[in-house]
Design a protein around this motif. Structure first.
Motif, mmCIF file in Angstrom:
data_model
loop_
_atom_site.group_PDB
_atom_site.id
_atom_site.type_symbol
_atom_site.label_atom_id
_atom_site.label_comp_id
_atom_site.label_asym_id
_atom_site.label_seq_id
_atom_site.Cartn_x
_atom_site.Cartn_y
_atom_site.Cartn_z
ATOM 1 N N ILE A 40 5.829 -16.785 58.659
ATOM 2 C CA ILE A 40 5.666 -17.993 57.829
ATOM 3 C C ILE A 40 5.661 -19.234 58.744
ATOM 4 O O ILE A 40 6.460 -20.147 58.599
ATOM 5 N N ASP A 41 4.750 -19.232 59.700
ATOM 6 C CA ASP A 41 4.621 -20.331 60.658
ATOM 7 C C ASP A 41 3.142 -20.515 61.007
ATOM 8 O O ASP A 41 2.725 -20.305 62.141
ATOM 9 N N PRO A 42 2.308 -20.934 60.017
ATOM 10 C CA PRO A 42 0.859 -20.966 60.241
ATOM 11 C C PRO A 42 0.414 -21.928 61.338
ATOM 12 O O PRO A 42 -0.613 -21.718 61.957
ATOM 13 N N TYR A 43 1.170 -22.973 61.584
ATOM 14 C CA TYR A 43 0.782 -23.941 62.606
ATOM 15 C C TYR A 43 1.499 -23.691 63.936
ATOM 16 O O TYR A 43 1.452 -24.517 64.834
ATOM 17 N N ILE A 51 10.731 -15.780 59.906
ATOM 18 C CA ILE A 51 11.351 -16.576 58.840
ATOM 19 C C ILE A 51 12.841 -16.269 58.678
ATOM 20 O O ILE A 51 13.660 -17.165 58.539
ATOM 21 N N LEU A 52 13.227 -14.991 58.723
ATOM 22 C CA LEU A 52 14.647 -14.649 58.555
ATOM 23 C C LEU A 52 15.468 -15.070 59.769
ATOM 24 O O LEU A 52 16.607 -15.529 59.635
ATOM 25 N N PRO A 68 20.879 -11.130 61.335
ATOM 26 C CA PRO A 68 19.851 -10.336 60.650
ATOM 27 C C PRO A 68 20.002 -8.839 60.912
ATOM 28 O O PRO A 68 20.443 -8.425 61.983
ATOM 29 N N PHE A 69 19.630 -8.039 59.923
ATOM 30 C CA PHE A 69 19.591 -6.581 60.023
ATOM 31 C C PHE A 69 18.167 -6.125 59.771
ATOM 32 O O PHE A 69 17.482 -6.682 58.926
ATOM 33 N N VAL A 76 9.380 -8.835 63.562
ATOM 34 C CA VAL A 76 9.321 -10.211 64.029
ATOM 35 C C VAL A 76 10.049 -11.138 63.057
ATOM 36 O O VAL A 76 10.526 -12.198 63.439
ATOM 37 N N SER A 77 10.184 -10.736 61.800
ATOM 38 C CA SER A 77 10.835 -11.592 60.802
ATOM 39 C C SER A 77 12.281 -11.923 61.168
ATOM 40 O O SER A 77 12.798 -12.958 60.771
#
Length: 161
Positions: A40-43, A51-52, A68-69, A76-77
């Motif tokens: 969630i990083d289009p630019y 994102i996580l 994160p798990f 990559v999230s």
């Protein structure tokens, strides 16, 4: 009629004539859409992060203790800012097992000696060796905690496997 639905991230209104020139995201590519959904990083404001992972970074910065798990496969999230983020923990979909599983008659516990030889840092310690040792001891400790949590947790709902 069979309808195929393609879901992807589009950063601005486009049509079939200009989408190729106007979008940052590669449309109609399954692997690209998966990566877009996880980052969630289009630019590419924070390249190499997910994102996580970024959400965990913000929560940790604000005083929360989160990590994160990922289950079965790395993603990559779960990647946050390099040098700042907590590493994600990867757990097998089949649960966890005791390290150095052996018969009950064998009383030797390999973990204390492993922790002992992997802990000290000397002038002759290498960065590679220290990193490897840190990751080994963290993995052993994480495995113990995860196994305990999975053993002690009773689910109210059964999930299909």
């Amino acid at each position: 009629h069979t309808h195929t639905h393609i879901h992807t991230q589009i950063n601005k209104p486009v049509n079939k004539d200009n989408y190729y020139q106007e979008t940052k995201s590669q449309l109609f590519s399954h692997n690209s859409m998966q990566e877009e959904a996880q980052t969630i990083d289009p630019y590419e404001e924070e390249p190499g992060t997910g994102i996580l992972g970024r959400m965990c970074d913000i929560l940790n910065r604000d005083g929360y203790s989160v990590a994160p798990f990922a289950i079965q496969d790395a993603s990559v999230s779960t990647l946050g800012a390099p040098g700042f983020s907590v590493d994600s923990t990867l757990v097998s979909a089949f649960g966890t097992h005791d390290f150095d599983d052996k018969p009950v008659s064998d009383a030797f516990d390999a973990v204390p000696p492993l922790n002992l030889i992997n802990d000290p840092v000397t002038m002759h310690s290498s960065l590679y060796g220290k990193t490897w040792s840190d990751r080994l001891t963290k993995a052993l400790a994480d495995n113990t905690k995860i196994k305990q949590a999975l053993t002690e947790t009773n689910l109210a709902v059964e999930f299909d496997t």
